[in-house]
Design an enzyme around this catalytic site. Structure first.
Site, short mmCIF file in Angstrom:
data_model
loop_
_atom_site.label_atom_id
_atom_site.label_comp_id
_atom_site.label_asym_id
_atom_site.label_seq_id
_atom_site.Cartn_x
_atom_site.Cartn_y
_atom_site.Cartn_z
N CYS A 136 -0.16 6.70 0.15
CA CYS A 136 -0.70 5.55 0.87
C CYS A 136 -2.20 5.67 1.12
CB CYS A 136 0.01 5.40 2.22
SG CYS A 136 -0.68 4.08 3.23
N LYS A 150 -13.14 -4.85 -4.33
CA LYS A 150 -12.38 -4.56 -5.55
C LYS A 150 -13.20 -4.87 -6.79
CE LYS A 150 -7.79 -5.49 -3.70
NZ LYS A 150 -8.20 -5.38 -2.29
N ASP A 163 -10.56 -0.17 -5.94
CA ASP A 163 -11.24 -0.46 -4.68
C ASP A 163 -12.42 0.51 -4.58
OD1 ASP A 163 -10.63 -2.33 -2.39
OD2 ASP A 163 -8.61 -1.90 -3.14
N ARG A 218 -12.08 -14.67 3.19
CA ARG A 218 -10.76 -14.17 3.58
C ARG A 218 -10.88 -12.96 4.48
NH1 ARG A 218 -12.32 -13.54 -1.56
NH2 ARG A 218 -11.88 -11.67 -2.75
N ASP A 236 -6.19 5.21 -4.72
CA ASP A 236 -7.39 5.42 -3.89
C ASP A 236 -7.55 6.90 -3.55
OD1 ASP A 236 -8.28 2.69 -3.63
OD2 ASP A 236 -6.44 2.36 -2.47
N CYS A 294 4.76 5.81 2.06
CA CYS A 294 4.50 6.19 0.68
C CYS A 294 3.57 7.40 0.70
CB CYS A 294 3.84 5.03 -0.06
SG CYS A 294 4.70 3.46 0.22
N ARG A 349 -3.78 4.07 3.34
CA ARG A 349 -4.06 4.02 4.79
C ARG A 349 -3.23 5.08 5.51
NH1 ARG A 349 -4.05 -2.15 4.53
NH2 ARG A 349 -6.22 -2.59 4.07
N CYS A 382 5.49 1.11 9.08
CA CYS A 382 6.11 0.70 7.81
C CYS A 382 7.58 1.14 7.82
CB CYS A 382 5.42 1.36 6.62
SG CYS A 382 3.66 1.02 6.55
N ARG A 426 -14.14 -8.40 4.63
CA ARG A 426 -14.92 -7.78 3.55
C ARG A 426 -15.53 -8.84 2.64
NH1 ARG A 426 -12.89 -2.68 2.55
NH2 ARG A 426 -10.81 -3.57 2.82
N TYR A 427 -14.78 -9.90 2.38
CA TYR A 427 -15.23 -10.99 1.50
C TYR A 427 -15.41 -12.23 2.37
CZ TYR A 427 -12.94 -7.90 -1.88
OH TYR A 427 -12.55 -6.82 -2.62
#
Ligand code: SF4
Length: 350
Positions: free
Chosen positions: A111, A318, A311, A95, A274, A108, A113, A104, A91-92
């Site tokens: 979440c 971000k 985001d 990185r 999100d 959560c 995702r 996981c 995205r950037y």
């Protein structure tokens, strides 16, 4: 069932005393869509006498998850828009995310995702996919940092993590490797010598971003797990999500940030939740979030201040969304608001 097994089904939730038997059938409609996993360490933390327990709220499925709002989306932060090869999000410029695994140790309920993680999710990269992901990183000189996320990369065995790190070690232009994880909190015993050796295996500067949202998550065992990482030379930062009914309270938020700093984990990101499907019961408004973050300013040390981050949906990255404490008045003059809410001219008049 014993307390020492991960809770995965509505029946497990009933037997662990996390939901009443009368809710089992209804909750199975939620678990049909979104995976459940509650590790023993997290199950032990839940106060079963508190119907509003902030730990339970993060991990025990709720019927509210079936309400999907029009603005919610399966890929809320737009990972797929920036995925040149499977497992990479670029995205950037400097990185990439390397999503080696979509499993996981806990799931959560908020979440971002949630449509991608779990046994029905995007899975673990195959050897061929991992080859292509590493080749992508290797072929892009501008990539300075690789961020292992997922899923939770620390569920990989030390052997598999070590293999990935050895391959990153050979890429000269990668200088920093960062892991995003909940493991030190939700499975602290997993942070052992072989895992730490694997994390350090690239020889690059290694960072671990620890995800926790309530001060009670930073138990003695979690703090000890973080200490093992830090004492081995790994730098730790925090990431939290601002969540209604979990940490949307100035005192709780302050206690959470202090708990991180006491653990030698530098507060880094506080995410606005999100637009993931079925998560509206967790979301507060940006204004409410800004007020909470502003409340930290005078209340806790500068070390305890995270960046409040949104985001931008669609994969636009971000943005810091903290309320500004400075207003331009023109002619090089400003009005600055202090932590008590008092306004001051800058430069001072007279
Ligand atoms: S640990 Fe991270 S990726 Fe896994 S369910 Fe929680 S928020 Fe999602």
């Amino acid at each position: 069932m014993t307390a020492e097994r991960t809770i995965r089904t509505p029946r497990d939730l009933v037997e662990a005393g996390l939901i009443g038997r009368e809710r089992e059938e209804a909750i199975s409609r939620v678990t049909a869509s979104y995976t459940v996993a509650i590790s023993p360490a997290i199950s032990r933390l839940v106060d079963r006498d508190d119907p509003d327990d902030p730990i339970a709220r993060q991990f025990v499925p709720d019927m509210a998850e079936l309400a999907v709002m029009p603005e919610e989306r399966a890929d809320p932060i737009g990972d797929s828009t920036h995925s040149p090869v499977t497992g990479i999000v670029h995205r950037y410029p400097d990185r990439v995310l390397l999503k080696a695994v979509h499993v996981c140790p806990v799931y959560c309920r908020f979440c971002f995702r949630r449509e991608m993680v779990g046994p029905e999710g995007l899975g673990t990269l195959t050897p061929a996919e991992l080859d292509r992901a590493i080749a992508y990183i290797s072929g892009h000189q501008e990539i300075w940092e690789v961020i292992l996320t997922g899923g939770d990369p620390l569920v990989l065995s030390p052997r598999r993590l070590g293999e990935i790190m050895e391959r990153l070690a050979k890429i000269e232009h990668v200088k920093v490797v960062r892991f995003h994880t909940r493991v030190p909190v939700v499975e602290p015993d997993r942070v052992d010598a072989p895992l730490i050796a694997a994390l350090k295996g690239s020889g690059k500067a290694t960072y671990v971003a620890l995800h926790a949202n309530h001060p009670r998550e930073l138990t003695v065992a979690a703090r000890a797990a973080a200490a093992r990482l830090i004492d081995a030379g790994i730098v730790m930062v925090s990431q939290s999500v601002l969540l209604k009914g979990v940490n949307d309270d100035p005192d709780i938020l302050a206690e959470l940030m202090r708990a991180f700093v006491e653990t030698r984990v530098k507060p880094y990101y506080l995410h606005h939740p999100d637009l993931a499907p079925g998560t509206s019961h967790f979301r507060l408004s940006i204004e409410e979030g800004q007020a909470l973050v502003a409340s930290l300013r005078g209340r806790v040390s500068g070390l305890c201040q995270p960046a409040y981050i949104l985001d931008i949906p669609g994969g636009h990255g971000k943005s810091v969304v903290s309320a500004s404490s400075i207003e331009a008045e023109g002619g090089g003059c400003y009005t600055v608001t202090d932590f008590r809410g008092n306004r001051h001219a800058y430069p001072p008049k007279g």
